[in-house]
Write an enzyme that holds these catalytic residues in place. Structure first.
Site, short mmCIF file in Angstrom:
data_model
loop_
_atom_site.label_atom_id
_atom_site.label_comp_id
_atom_site.label_asym_id
_atom_site.label_seq_id
_atom_site.Cartn_x
_atom_site.Cartn_y
_atom_site.Cartn_z
N GLU A 93 7.03 2.89 -9.20
CA GLU A 93 6.32 1.61 -9.24
C GLU A 93 6.06 1.17 -10.68
OE1 GLU A 93 3.90 1.75 -5.04
OE2 GLU A 93 3.00 2.76 -6.76
N GLU B 110 8.73 2.83 0.44
CA GLU B 110 7.42 3.09 1.02
C GLU B 110 7.08 1.98 2.00
OE1 GLU B 110 4.22 3.83 -1.69
OE2 GLU B 110 5.37 5.25 -2.92
#
Length: 667
Positions: free
Chosen positions: A185, A267
């Site tokens: 991320e 995710e």
């Protein structure tokens, strides 16, 4: 005529028949593995959150649901607890039994699963410091998650040990690993006018992979609709997306950014995690099913985060900081339980989400392979309540400890201990001896506490216990800056002042500055009647196995137990080890230690009220429980056969969870 599961090929038989020629390929609009079409149906399962004895059980349950892969992060802070000291299952750290990475990945293959590995170095995952070792904080001006040499020299040393282990376990070398995620991320680090994601850093990480013979697919992941390609190297890494809802939006952006390449959710959030002081998060099951089906219909590959959450054993929970703040205001520590409301619960039981996943994969997976029978659930038991028999108050604990002497208060990370790498976890006590503390004196702690402080004067509790959420707004907690505490109307000759400060978990997500997470007292000085206190005795309390096992001077308890910080001990007998839960609802705040291993934290403010105690941490015969209570002990340790949470009365859809973490990803 349909084939029965017994005559279907295994996953590896299907994808390796005729030999292995190539790995996971993303150069077409769909994935291929060894030149055969594949859609990845993966679930997150982190080996370091599950006892080793249960790895196979959890993996088999995941495979029985129809998934063909697992995802795991790799926590740097556990595998290199001190610079140059590594633990991959035989290094002697307190978490050694959770860290045999080779054995875990070998078991993944034995259970007919592929693996997606996310080595970091930053992993987030609601884990202490996002997986970073705390000793990084000892270096002045170190800039984590950048190409800064003072940071990268440590990354190189660690990766040059870790990556050769993983290289031997790659799919094209006969192992289970089909893909690696680079960083994590990284696009979310962007701050307009303050920080731009450092692509030189990503290139250095890529070079570390290739120089260590990593040949499988390299990917990145981000909230794609929010951060687009700012956290990746376009054309070098395959970009994947993280989200809870609206999969079409995320996948459409991926297709725009990466035309003619496969789309994947790295995710897809199956539930959510808890901070202390909140209610237990639950995701609406029907909403989960709807979003899962929309992902499969798109069609896209998916990793369900989490499929089995597990537990933040010991002191390994992370934390968040709200609204970009960096001075510990807005601090939100995560719970020990990482149940996540996932398809497999914290103790590995099946939920309705598990059934939904199994049904949906049976419907949408057009490459059937052999699945194992669904394993039976692991039984649990409520052992009989056990009375507290022995105690040690904090002053007795410190009597045999050697303090660090220092002019001023300093954070635990800068203490000259552990081969001069500082203190990572637990507590630190700042002690000052006075000839006299005058009547009506006022103690002031400058700045904010990181993260809680218990004040004791001559062993007497002076600060208020944490009995409810509103108490967090009072003295002793991070919400208060420059907090004052009256020490009472009496003169106190020969007074000993103890400030017990807890590291409740370092931040695991946020902007780069938010990772400057020193713990203890350090933002300012400590004052008595507006005069700076100098010359401190500083006691680290790390609660390592060896230290706890050698505690002496235990006294039998009397009719009443004292208030204030202390250790309380009991034993219970086990004929046949079974899973259980330690019910701490009658206690106030502290940690539970079982057979010298720190099981985790408890707090009356919830939501978590029990601590999962898996059978592998118990032994046949007598088992010892030690409670380190900050304020008000109970006379008994109780057990439950199920988890207890403070929770909402109903489940709510999570199209966009209203947490700090998701707000940042969505901005």
């Amino acid at each position: 005529m349909s084939l029965t599961t017994d005559v279907l090929p295994t996953l590896y038989q299907h994808y390796t028949a005729g030999g292995i020629h190539s790995g996971l390929n993303a150069d077409k609009p769909y994935f291929t593995l060894n030149d055969r079409n594949v859609t990845l149906y993966s679930g997150s399962l982190h080996y370091f959150r599950v006892p080793k004895a249960y790895w196979r059980d959890r993996l088999r349950k995941l495979r029985a649901a129809g998934l063909n892969a697992i995802e795991t992060y790799i926590p740097w802070n556990l595998h290199e607890p001190q610079p140059g000291w590594y633990d991959f299952g035989d290094g002697g750290s307190d978490m050694q039994e959770f860290l045999d990475l080779r054995e875990f990945l070998r078991t993944v293959k034995e259970e007919d699963l592929f693996a997606i590995v996310r080595p970091g170095p930053y992993i987030c995952t609601e884990w202490e410091f996002g997986g970073f070792p705390s000793w990084l904080l000892r270096e002045n001006d170190l800039k984590i998650r950048t190409s800064d040499e003072s940071y990268m020299k440590h990354v190189r040393r660690y990766f040059n040990v870790l990556l050769p282990i993983l290289a031997l376990l790659q799919f094209t070398k006969g192992g289970p690993v089909v893909a690696f995620q680079v960083e994590n991320e990284y696009g979310s680090t962007e701050q307009k006018g303050k920080f731009t994601p450092d692509r030189a850093y990503l290139r250095e990480l890529r070079d570390l992979y290739t120089s260590n013979n990593i040949v499988e697919l390299l990917v990145t992941s981000d909230g794609t609709s929010s951060h687009r390609d700012r956290g990746t190297l376009p054309g070098v890494f395959l970009q994947t997306s993280n989200f809870a809802g609206n999969p079409e939006r995320e996948f459409d952006v991926l297709r725009e950014l990466q035309p003619n390449r496969p789309v994947m959710a790295m995710e897809f959030w199956t539930g959510w995690f808890d901070h202390w002081s909140e209610v237990h998060h639950l995701r609406n099951d029907d909403d989960f099913k709807r979003i899962t089906e929309r992902i499969l219909k798109y069609p896209a590959s998916v990793n369900m985060y989490m499929f089995h959450g597990g537990t933040n054993f010991g002191f390994m929970n992370g934390a968040n900081l709200k609204n970009g703040l960096v001075d510990n205001s807005g601090y939100q520590p995560d719970t020990t339980s990482y149940d996540y409301d996932a398809p497999l619960s914290e103790n590995g039981d099946y939920t309705i989400k598990y059934v939904m996943v199994k049904e949906l994969l049976k419907k949408y997976n057009n490459i059937p392979t052999r699945l194992p029978q669904t394993p039976s659930e692991t039984p649990s038991i409520a052992y009989d309540a056990s009375p507290i028999t022995h105690q040690l108050i904090l002053q007795e604990v410190l009597a045999n400890q050697q303090p660090v002497l220092n002019k001023s208060v300093v954070p635990m990370e800068l203490l000259p201990i552990n081969n001069n790498t500082g203190q990572s976890y637990g507590y630190v006590v700042y002690r000052k001896r006075f000839s006299t503390i005058p009547a009506n004196s006022v103690l002031r702690i400058g700045g904010r506490v990181c993260d809680t402080v218990v004040v004791l004067l001559n062993g007497k509790l002076m600060s208020k216990p944490l009995n409810n959420v509103d108490d967090l707004n009072g003295f002793g907690f991070w919400n208060v800056k420059n907090g004052d505490l009256s020490l009472g109307p009496e003169n106190r000759p020969g007074a000993v002042l103890d400030l017990l400060v807890e590291n409740w978990g370092r931040v695991n997500f946020g902007n780069v500055k938010q990772f400057a997470q020193f713990k203890g007292l350090w933002q300012d000085g400590v004052y008595l009647n507006n005069e700076l206190i100098r010359d401190w005795e500083i006691y680290p309390l790390e609660f390592k196995r060896s230290w706890t096992g050698n505690l002496s001077g235990w006294r039998e308890t009397g009719e009443t137990l004292p208030t204030g910080a202390g250790l309380y001990k009991t034993r219970f007998f086990v004929n046949n080890t079974m899973d259980t839960y330690v019910d701490m609802s009658d206690w106030c705040k502290g940690i539970v230690i079982v057979n010298d291993f720190v099981l985790g934290r408890y707090s009356r403010i919830g939501p978590q009220q029990t601590l999962y105690l898996p059978a592998p941490l118990l032994k046949t015969g007598w088992n010892q429980v030690i409670i380190f209570e900050h304020y008000n002990p109970s006379k008994y340790v109780k057990f439950s056969d199920k988890p207890i949470f403070k929770t909402r009365n109903e489940r709510h859809p999570i199209e966009t969870p209203t947490s700090f973490y998701t707000q940042v990803l969505s901005n």
